[in-house]
Design an enzyme around this catalytic site. Structure first.
Site, PDB file in Angstrom:
ATOM      1  N   ASP A  70       0.826  -1.206   0.000  1.00 53.37           N
ATOM      2  CA  ASP A  70       0.000   0.000   0.000  1.00 53.37           C
ATOM      3  C   ASP A  70       0.859   1.254   0.000  1.00 53.37           C
ATOM      4  O   ASP A  70       1.998   1.263   0.463  1.00 53.37           O
ATOM      5  CB  ASP A  70      -0.972   0.007   1.189  1.00 53.37           C
ATOM      6  N   GLU A 132      -0.029  -0.938   5.915  1.00 55.40           N
ATOM      7  CA  GLU A 132       1.057  -0.359   6.714  1.00 55.40           C
ATOM      8  C   GLU A 132       0.912   1.147   6.808  1.00 55.40           C
ATOM      9  O   GLU A 132       1.162   1.731   7.865  1.00 55.40           O
ATOM     10  CB  GLU A 132       2.409  -0.723   6.106  1.00 55.40           C
TER      11      GLU A 132
END
Length: 379
Positions: A70, A132
């Protein structure tokens, strides 16, 4: 993985707009490549988050790469010199959201695994998540929960966060400070400014609260960490009118703390400092992560030696910077370091990575895990 393939893989990952917590197919792409290299794949998706645990080999030690697919939102698209999800190479730099944080690291990890002899001793693993940059509650944590249930523990872990400063490999993070967030609230009595006897001004009370908090001498750091710091990030009060005393004052603050402190200890010291403040105050806390530290030892020695072999200089060990998923992995007993490309452009407009640093990063990853596994270095 040769240089062109490594660049192509990085660009293919950037093309996938995996704004947290979306994965946009990155794990399917990486998982397919890992499966071709003999890795067993296990999806541990939770709460709309995509997670992959890939392993090859058996027994110990268990050496893992960890990373995230991400990325943060690109921001104002008009401010970019090119589409953040249409990677371009200009003047030796590869541009795109996630180029440095951390899709180039992911490509280098997979390339390193592909180059390493599949008959290596021990177990090589990759722990990959799409959670994250966001809340980080259903990503790496979910995988670690599943591993703990199976009695599996990571021995050594290299997290691909962009640790480098001026040149590739000049900084390796062997720990991170803890992060404790606080939301303070003082409740007063709202009213007209012309009738001070009828109001209780929480803004006035906040002056004493902040003065006391700023006066706390937390510590002076230690050999690995700087001193604990307290910072106020947001303050909210007032109705917008000049003739109204507000009834509520709120502030957000953060403490980045070292191994001299614990989150419960910090909260206790704050409560003690504010014990006799004559105001109706309350603080809610949220712990982002406890500090962790991997002292100098086998992991730091191996990674440092590989950087010196491929870059010609030894790295500095550092615990500075923000938080990473290493804060979840280290408490399991794993030795953890963070190593990745330069971080000068991460989360910024025109994020980029130097193309000529991708191949050395892959080689450092490859030789580091080879040494930790006890395998012969790849050619």
């Amino acid at each position: 993985m040769h240089a062109d393939a490594l660049i192509d893989l990085t660009m293919e990952l950037i093309r996938r707009p995996s704004v947290t917590p979306a994965d946009a197919g990155c794990l399917e792409l990486l998982g397919g490549l890992l499966a071709d290299c003999g890795f067993a794949l296990r999806r541990v998706d939770r709460g709309g988050v995509s997670n992959l645990w890939a392993t090859r080999g058996s027994g110990g030690p268990l050496v893992a790469f960890a990373g995230h697919t991400d990325v943060v939102p690109p921001g104002d698209l008009a401010a970019w010199d090119s589409d953040p999800f249409a990677p371009e190479i200009r003047a030796g730099l590869l541009y795109g959201r996630g180029a440095a944080d951390m899709k180039s690291s992911l490509a280098a990890m997979v390339g390193a695994a592909a180059e390493l002899d599949a008959d290596h001793p021990g177990t090589l693993a990759l722990l990959l998540t799409s959670d994250e940059e966001g809340d980080a509650t259903d990503g790496t944590v979910a995988v670690l929960d599943a591993l703990a249930a199976d009695g599996v523990r990571i021995d050594y872990c290299i997290v691909g966060e962009p640790s480098s400063s001026e040149r590739l490999g000049d900084v390796v993070r062997n720990g991170r400070r803890g992060s404790l967030n606080g939301k303070a609230r003082i409740t007063g009595v709202q009213g007209h400014v012309a009738y001070p006897e009828q109001v209780s001004n929480p803004i006035h009370a906040s002056a004493e609260v902040l003065t006391r908090l700023l006066a706390i001498d937390w510590d002076h750091g230690n050999d690995y960490f700087p001193a604990t710091s307290f910072q106020v990030s947001n303050v909210r009060a007032g109705t917008g009118a000049t003739n109204v005393v507000p009834g509520i004052w709120e502030a957000d603050f953060n403490l980045r703390f070292n191994t001299e402190q614990t989150a419960p200890g910090i909260q206790a010291r704050i409560a003690q400092a504010l014990t006799d403040v004559e105001a109706d105050w309350h603080i809610d806390y949220r712990l982002s992560g406890e500090p962790f530290l991997t002292p100098r030892g086998r992991l730091t020695d191996v990674v440092s030696a590989c950087i010196e072999r491929h870059c010609g200089y030894a790295p500095a060990l550092s615990t500075s910077g923000g938080t990473s998923d290493g804060r979840f992995i280290a408490p399991t007993g794993a030795h953890v370091v963070e190593l990745g490309p330069r971080n000068a452009t991460i989360h910024k407009i025109n994020e980029c990575v130097a193309v000529n640093e991708l191949q050395p990063l892959q080689s450092i990853y490859r030789d580091s895990v080879a040494a930790l596994l006890g395998a012969a270095d790849a050619d």
